[in-house]
Write a protein that holds these residues in place. Structure first.
Motif, PDB file in Angstrom:
ATOM      1  N   PRO A   1     -12.755 -10.867  -3.795  1.00  0.00           N
ATOM      2  CA  PRO A   1     -12.746 -10.197  -2.485  1.00  0.00           C
ATOM      3  C   PRO A   1     -11.873 -10.868  -1.429  1.00  0.00           C
ATOM      4  CG  PRO A   1     -14.946 -11.039  -3.029  1.00  0.00           C
ATOM      5  CD  PRO A   1     -14.078 -11.269  -4.217  1.00  0.00           C
ATOM      6  N   GLN A   2     -11.538 -12.132  -1.614  1.00  0.00           N
ATOM      7  CA  GLN A   2     -10.702 -12.839  -0.655  1.00  0.00           C
ATOM      8  C   GLN A   2      -9.202 -12.643  -0.915  1.00  0.00           C
ATOM      9  OE1 GLN A   2     -11.645 -14.109  -3.528  1.00  0.00           O
ATOM     10  NE2 GLN A   2      -9.842 -15.241  -4.175  1.00  0.00           N
ATOM     11  N   VAL A   3      -8.847 -11.946  -1.982  1.00  0.00           N
ATOM     12  CA  VAL A   3      -7.445 -11.835  -2.400  1.00  0.00           C
ATOM     13  C   VAL A   3      -6.592 -11.135  -1.336  1.00  0.00           C
ATOM     14  CG1 VAL A   3      -7.578  -9.626  -3.654  1.00  0.00           C
ATOM     15  CG2 VAL A   3      -5.953 -11.370  -4.386  1.00  0.00           C
ATOM     16  N   ARG A   4      -5.381 -11.627  -1.174  1.00  0.00           N
ATOM     17  CA  ARG A   4      -4.398 -10.998  -0.280  1.00  0.00           C
ATOM     18  C   ARG A   4      -3.404 -10.248  -1.154  1.00  0.00           C
ATOM     19  NH1 ARG A   4      -2.086 -15.656   3.455  1.00  0.00           N
ATOM     20  NH2 ARG A   4      -0.954 -13.882   4.288  1.00  0.00           N
ATOM     21  N   VAL A   5      -3.269  -8.952  -0.918  1.00  0.00           N
ATOM     22  CA  VAL A   5      -2.315  -8.127  -1.654  1.00  0.00           C
ATOM     23  C   VAL A   5      -1.085  -7.990  -0.770  1.00  0.00           C
ATOM     24  CG1 VAL A   5      -1.890  -5.889  -2.734  1.00  0.00           C
ATOM     25  CG2 VAL A   5      -4.190  -6.905  -2.814  1.00  0.00           C
ATOM     26  N   VAL A   6       0.067  -8.378  -1.296  1.00  0.00           N
ATOM     27  CA  VAL A   6       1.304  -8.414  -0.527  1.00  0.00           C
ATOM     28  C   VAL A   6       2.345  -7.549  -1.223  1.00  0.00           C
ATOM     29  CG1 VAL A   6       3.093  -9.916   0.434  1.00  0.00           C
ATOM     30  CG2 VAL A   6       0.748 -10.773   0.202  1.00  0.00           C
ATOM     31  N   THR A   7       3.007  -6.690  -0.442  1.00  0.00           N
ATOM     32  CA  THR A   7       3.984  -5.781  -1.024  1.00  0.00           C
ATOM     33  C   THR A   7       4.893  -5.223   0.066  1.00  0.00           C
ATOM     34  OG1 THR A   7       4.241  -3.962  -2.587  1.00  0.00           O
ATOM     35  CG2 THR A   7       2.533  -3.717  -0.893  1.00  0.00           C
ATOM     36  N   HIS A   8       5.688  -4.234  -0.279  1.00  0.00           N
ATOM     37  CA  HIS A   8       6.585  -3.603   0.701  1.00  0.00           C
ATOM     38  C   HIS A   8       6.039  -2.225   1.098  1.00  0.00           C
ATOM     39  CE1 HIS A   8       8.307  -0.907  -2.356  1.00  0.00           C
ATOM     40  NE2 HIS A   8       8.196  -1.944  -3.155  1.00  0.00           N
ATOM     41  N   LYS A   9       6.732  -1.555   1.983  1.00  0.00           N
ATOM     42  CA  LYS A   9       6.248  -0.334   2.620  1.00  0.00           C
ATOM     43  C   LYS A   9       5.867   0.785   1.636  1.00  0.00           C
ATOM     44  CE  LYS A   9       7.513   3.118   6.066  1.00  0.00           C
ATOM     45  NZ  LYS A   9       8.541   3.605   6.953  1.00  0.00           N
ATOM     46  N   VAL A  10       6.700   1.063   0.653  1.00  0.00           N
ATOM     47  CA  VAL A  10       6.448   2.180  -0.262  1.00  0.00           C
ATOM     48  C   VAL A  10       5.158   1.946  -1.051  1.00  0.00           C
ATOM     49  CG1 VAL A  10       7.323   3.483  -2.244  1.00  0.00           C
ATOM     50  CG2 VAL A  10       8.876   2.811  -0.411  1.00  0.00           C
ATOM     51  N   VAL A  11       4.996   0.752  -1.605  1.00  0.00           N
ATOM     52  CA  VAL A  11       3.765   0.441  -2.326  1.00  0.00           C
ATOM     53  C   VAL A  11       2.598   0.416  -1.345  1.00  0.00           C
ATOM     54  CG1 VAL A  11       2.536  -1.284  -3.694  1.00  0.00           C
ATOM     55  CG2 VAL A  11       4.939  -0.832  -4.156  1.00  0.00           C
ATOM     56  N   GLY A  12       2.824  -0.103  -0.146  1.00  0.00           N
ATOM     57  CA  GLY A  12       1.784  -0.151   0.874  1.00  0.00           C
ATOM     58  C   GLY A  12       1.203   1.218   1.174  1.00  0.00           C
ATOM     59  N   GLU A  13       2.043   2.227   1.217  1.00  0.00           N
ATOM     60  CA  GLU A  13       1.564   3.593   1.457  1.00  0.00           C
ATOM     61  C   GLU A  13       0.628   4.040   0.337  1.00  0.00           C
ATOM     62  OE1 GLU A  13       5.212   5.756   1.935  1.00  0.00           O
ATOM     63  OE2 GLU A  13       5.553   4.938   3.951  1.00  0.00           O
ATOM     64  N   LYS A  14       0.988   3.721  -0.897  1.00  0.00           N
ATOM     65  CA  LYS A  14       0.148   4.084  -2.048  1.00  0.00           C
ATOM     66  C   LYS A  14      -1.172   3.308  -2.015  1.00  0.00           C
ATOM     67  CE  LYS A  14       4.034   5.330  -5.003  1.00  0.00           C
ATOM     68  NZ  LYS A  14       3.771   6.758  -5.027  1.00  0.00           N
ATOM     69  N   LEU A  15      -1.115   2.038  -1.630  1.00  0.00           N
ATOM     70  CA  LEU A  15      -2.328   1.230  -1.535  1.00  0.00           C
ATOM     71  C   LEU A  15      -3.250   1.777  -0.446  1.00  0.00           C
ATOM     72  CD1 LEU A  15      -0.808  -2.354  -1.887  1.00  0.00           C
ATOM     73  CD2 LEU A  15      -2.066  -1.069  -3.618  1.00  0.00           C
ATOM     74  N   SER A  16      -2.671   2.190   0.671  1.00  0.00           N
ATOM     75  CA  SER A  16      -3.469   2.769   1.759  1.00  0.00           C
ATOM     76  C   SER A  16      -4.195   4.022   1.281  1.00  0.00           C
ATOM     77  CB  SER A  16      -2.587   3.107   2.964  1.00  0.00           C
ATOM     78  OG  SER A  16      -2.127   1.935   3.582  1.00  0.00           O
ATOM     79  N   GLU A  17      -3.509   4.854   0.509  1.00  0.00           N
ATOM     80  CA  GLU A  17      -4.130   6.065  -0.029  1.00  0.00           C
ATOM     81  C   GLU A  17      -5.333   5.740  -0.917  1.00  0.00           C
ATOM     82  OE1 GLU A  17      -1.037   8.155  -2.130  1.00  0.00           O
ATOM     83  OE2 GLU A  17       0.104   8.542  -0.291  1.00  0.00           O
ATOM     84  N   GLU A  18      -5.283   4.587  -1.571  1.00  0.00           N
ATOM     85  CA  GLU A  18      -6.363   4.170  -2.474  1.00  0.00           C
ATOM     86  C   GLU A  18      -7.405   3.301  -1.767  1.00  0.00           C
ATOM     87  OE1 GLU A  18      -6.836   5.075  -5.639  1.00  0.00           O
ATOM     88  OE2 GLU A  18      -5.024   6.300  -5.685  1.00  0.00           O
ATOM     89  N   GLY A  19      -7.181   3.008  -0.478  1.00  0.00           N
ATOM     90  CA  GLY A  19      -8.125   2.188   0.279  1.00  0.00           C
ATOM     91  C   GLY A  19      -8.051   0.708  -0.025  1.00  0.00           C
ATOM     92  N   ILE A  20      -6.906   0.242  -0.495  1.00  0.00           N
ATOM     93  CA  ILE A  20      -6.728  -1.173  -0.824  1.00  0.00           C
ATOM     94  C   ILE A  20      -6.021  -1.861   0.339  1.00  0.00           C
ATOM     95  CG2 ILE A  20      -5.643  -2.820  -2.398  1.00  0.00           C
ATOM     96  CD1 ILE A  20      -5.875  -0.639  -4.590  1.00  0.00           C
ATOM     97  N   ALA A  21      -6.686  -2.840   0.928  1.00  0.00           N
ATOM     98  CA  ALA A  21      -6.100  -3.598   2.044  1.00  0.00           C
ATOM     99  C   ALA A  21      -4.887  -4.384   1.540  1.00  0.00           C
ATOM    100  CB  ALA A  21      -7.141  -4.547   2.636  1.00  0.00           C
ATOM    101  N   HIS A  22      -3.870  -4.498   2.384  1.00  0.00           N
ATOM    102  CA  HIS A  22      -2.641  -5.177   1.968  1.00  0.00           C
ATOM    103  C   HIS A  22      -1.866  -5.669   3.180  1.00  0.00           C
ATOM    104  CE1 HIS A  22      -1.722  -0.991   2.733  1.00  0.00           C
ATOM    105  NE2 HIS A  22      -0.507  -1.399   3.093  1.00  0.00           N
ATOM    106  N   GLU A  23      -0.872  -6.493   2.903  1.00  0.00           N
ATOM    107  CA  GLU A  23       0.045  -6.999   3.911  1.00  0.00           C
ATOM    108  C   GLU A  23       1.448  -6.592   3.495  1.00  0.00           C
ATOM    109  OE1 GLU A  23      -0.519 -11.225   4.575  1.00  0.00           O
ATOM    110  OE2 GLU A  23      -2.581 -11.009   3.870  1.00  0.00           O
ATOM    111  N   LEU A  24       2.261  -6.244   4.481  1.00  0.00           N
ATOM    112  CA  LEU A  24       3.639  -5.822   4.182  1.00  0.00           C
ATOM    113  C   LEU A  24       4.621  -6.953   4.395  1.00  0.00           C
ATOM    114  CD1 LEU A  24       3.749  -2.286   5.855  1.00  0.00           C
ATOM    115  CD2 LEU A  24       3.384  -2.836   3.448  1.00  0.00           C
ATOM    116  N   ILE A  25       5.627  -6.980   3.542  1.00  0.00           N
ATOM    117  CA  ILE A  25       6.766  -7.877   3.725  1.00  0.00           C
ATOM    118  C   ILE A  25       8.003  -7.009   3.905  1.00  0.00           C
ATOM    119  CG2 ILE A  25       5.842  -9.842   2.472  1.00  0.00           C
ATOM    120  CD1 ILE A  25       7.379  -8.933   0.007  1.00  0.00           C
TER     121      ILE A  25
END
Length: 87
Positions: free
Chosen positions: A62-86
């Motif tokens: 649960p403490q994991v930080r998911v890091v990616t770029h904008k396109v993947v971030g949009e897909k993660l948001s749709e799935e409800g996965i918290a993330h950080e953008l680079i």
């Protein structure tokens, strides 16, 4: 430093007590790592970004930080996965 290759694009890089998992995708077995501090997703192709594996990783770490770029971030948001953008 220790590097574990799970298959295809998925690596676990452990250095100075930090564990970073890269590209958990559909062509990899589920990465059974004791500790995962961060997940880096390089791009949106299914062989580098499997939403089912990511959901399980977030659940198990649960403490994991998911890091990616904008396109993947949009897909993660749709799935409800918290993330950080680079950029």
């Amino acid at each position: 430093m220790k590097i574990t290759k799970y298959a295809h694009s998925c690596l676990l890089v452990e250095v100075h007590g930090v564990a970073i998992l890269t590209d958990p995708g559909k062509w990899n077995p589920y990465p059974k790592a004791e500790k995962v501090d961060a997940v880096l997703i390089t791009h949106e192709h299914a062989d580098h970004c499997d939403m089912d594996q990511l959901k399980k990783l977030v659940e198990e770490h649960p403490q994991v930080r998911v890091v990616t770029h904008k396109v993947v971030g949009e897909k993660l948001s749709e799935e409800g996965i918290a993330h950080e953008l680079i950029e």
